[in-house]
Design a protein around this motif. Structure first.
Motif, PDB file in Angstrom:
ATOM      1  N   GLY A 102     -13.816  35.134  38.468  1.00  0.00           N
ATOM      2  CA  GLY A 102     -12.809  35.354  37.524  1.00  0.00           C
ATOM      3  C   GLY A 102     -12.563  34.715  36.345  1.00  0.00           C
ATOM      4  N   THR A 103     -11.175  35.210  35.450  1.00  0.00           N
ATOM      5  CA  THR A 103     -11.005  34.303  34.393  1.00  0.00           C
ATOM      6  C   THR A 103      -9.947  33.308  34.725  1.00  0.00           C
ATOM      7  N   PHE A 104      -9.158  33.516  35.895  1.00  0.00           N
ATOM      8  CA  PHE A 104      -8.328  32.696  36.334  1.00  0.00           C
ATOM      9  C   PHE A 104      -7.356  31.826  35.147  1.00  0.00           C
ATOM     10  N   ASP A 105      -6.490  32.647  34.339  1.00  0.00           N
ATOM     11  CA  ASP A 105      -6.141  32.387  33.540  1.00  0.00           C
ATOM     12  C   ASP A 105      -4.749  32.969  33.269  1.00  0.00           C
ATOM     13  N   PRO A 106      -3.592  32.441  34.118  1.00  0.00           N
ATOM     14  CA  PRO A 106      -4.396  30.429  34.755  1.00  0.00           C
ATOM     15  C   PRO A 106      -4.724  31.368  36.523  1.00  0.00           C
ATOM     16  N   VAL A 107      -4.974  29.928  37.368  1.00  0.00           N
ATOM     17  CA  VAL A 107      -5.580  30.476  38.390  1.00  0.00           C
ATOM     18  C   VAL A 107      -3.662  30.447  39.186  1.00  0.00           C
ATOM     19  N   HIS A 108      -2.870  31.118  40.633  1.00  0.00           N
ATOM     20  CA  HIS A 108      -2.282  31.218  40.628  1.00  0.00           C
ATOM     21  C   HIS A 108      -2.365  31.440  42.205  1.00  0.00           C
ATOM     22  N   LEU A 109      -1.446  31.484  42.283  1.00  0.00           N
ATOM     23  CA  LEU A 109      -1.124  31.517  44.413  1.00  0.00           C
ATOM     24  C   LEU A 109      -2.251  32.237  45.228  1.00  0.00           C
ATOM     25  N   GLY A 110      -2.074  33.698  44.250  1.00  0.00           N
ATOM     26  CA  GLY A 110      -2.686  34.774  44.895  1.00  0.00           C
ATOM     27  C   GLY A 110      -4.397  34.864  44.417  1.00  0.00           C
ATOM     28  N   HIS A 111      -4.484  33.412  43.903  1.00  0.00           N
ATOM     29  CA  HIS A 111      -6.056  33.549  44.128  1.00  0.00           C
ATOM     30  C   HIS A 111      -6.452  32.306  44.562  1.00  0.00           C
ATOM     31  N   LEU A 112      -5.811  31.794  44.969  1.00  0.00           N
ATOM     32  CA  LEU A 112      -5.973  30.679  46.043  1.00  0.00           C
ATOM     33  C   LEU A 112      -5.771  31.176  47.407  1.00  0.00           C
ATOM     34  N   ARG A 113      -4.789  31.615  47.622  1.00  0.00           N
ATOM     35  CA  ARG A 113      -4.395  31.939  48.628  1.00  0.00           C
ATOM     36  C   ARG A 113      -5.924  33.270  49.470  1.00  0.00           C
ATOM     37  N   SER A 114      -5.826  33.932  48.755  1.00  0.00           N
ATOM     38  CA  SER A 114      -7.345  34.872  48.456  1.00  0.00           C
ATOM     39  C   SER A 114      -8.385  33.784  48.743  1.00  0.00           C
ATOM     40  N   ALA A 115      -9.103  32.513  48.872  1.00  0.00           N
ATOM     41  CA  ALA A 115     -10.181  31.946  48.575  1.00  0.00           C
ATOM     42  C   ALA A 115     -10.249  31.415  50.108  1.00  0.00           C
ATOM     43  N   VAL A 116      -8.478  30.861  50.552  1.00  0.00           N
ATOM     44  CA  VAL A 116      -8.223  30.694  52.007  1.00  0.00           C
ATOM     45  C   VAL A 116      -8.903  31.178  53.078  1.00  0.00           C
ATOM     46  N   GLU A 117      -8.136  32.452  52.549  1.00  0.00           N
ATOM     47  CA  GLU A 117      -8.300  33.058  54.031  1.00  0.00           C
ATOM     48  C   GLU A 117      -9.922  33.912  54.001  1.00  0.00           C
TER      49      GLU A 117
END
Length: 215
Positions: A10-25
């Motif tokens: 992804g662009t992670f522009d910027p990275v947010h909690l949705g990105h990070l929580r999705s990666a964990v789950e």
């Protein structure tokens, strides 16, 4: 047992909690050994990100922190030219070997444009695709996409990991946080609060460096 490796680009522009929580789950749901979060340097089908790739990578590293099984992966920033996912998957396949179960995760909106990607068939030669359903996104599949995924779709993790690559699984993650990087950027440009949308360390660096402000 072969390793199970995830790639979340992804662009992670910027990275947010949705990105990070999705990666964990994603890691939990698929029992992945690790998830490579890969910022795109030059995404071919999206607008140019608003901050440099090195800065987005730094924010991603801050966001991940010490989260087990997640890693910020700079390989697309180290290549010249557009960031093609097939090239990234080929690099991961070379790194982990022919028997590793390699998974590329993407959101439903990106999935709808999959037939427009460069060499989409090659993605399935290299990896499995896992489509993360979005809570607010339902649309019929374009004919070209339906043709591309025909006979590839499976309905369980067990079926997905029978082989190293080649299948597609749709996955509804438990939390499904509907946070938008576009909205985060809009709020930053307007001087509005972004508290609880991003990790505190990411928010602090954005404010410290005056990123995403209107000039």
């Amino acid at each position: 047992m072969p390793q199970r490796i995830g790639m979340l680009g992804g662009t992670f522009d910027p990275v947010h909690l949705g990105h990070l929580r999705s990666a964990v789950e994603l890691r939990e749901c698929l029992s992945l050994d690790r998830v490579h979060m890969v910022p795109a340097s030059m995404p071919p089908l999206r607008d140019k990100p608003t901050v440099p790739p090195e800065e987005r990578l730094a924010l991603l590293r801050l966001g991940i922190g010490r989260t087990p099984g997640l890693m910020a992966d700079a390989r697309e920033l180290e290549r010249h030219g557009p960031s093609y996912s097939a090239d990234t998957l080929a690099s991961l396949r070379e790194e982990y070997g022919a028997q590793a179960r390699l998974v590329m995760a993407l959101g439903h909106d990106a999935f709808l444009r999959l037939a427009e990607w460069r060499t989409p068939d090659r993605l399935f030669e290299l990896a499995h695709l896992v489509v993360i359903d979005r809570p607010d996104h339902e649309a019929p599949l374009p004919d070209t996409l339906a043709e591309l995924i025909a006979r590839r779709e499976v309905d369980s993790c067990e079926a997905l990991f029978q082989h190293p690559s080649g299948s597609l699984l749709r996955l509804a993650l438990p939390t499904r946080m509907a946070i938008s990087a576009t909205e985060v950027r809009r709020r930053l440009a307007a001087g509005s609060s972004i508290r609880y949308l991003l990790p505190e360390a990411v928010e602090a660096r954005i404010h410290e460096r005056a990123l995403y402000r209107q000039h």
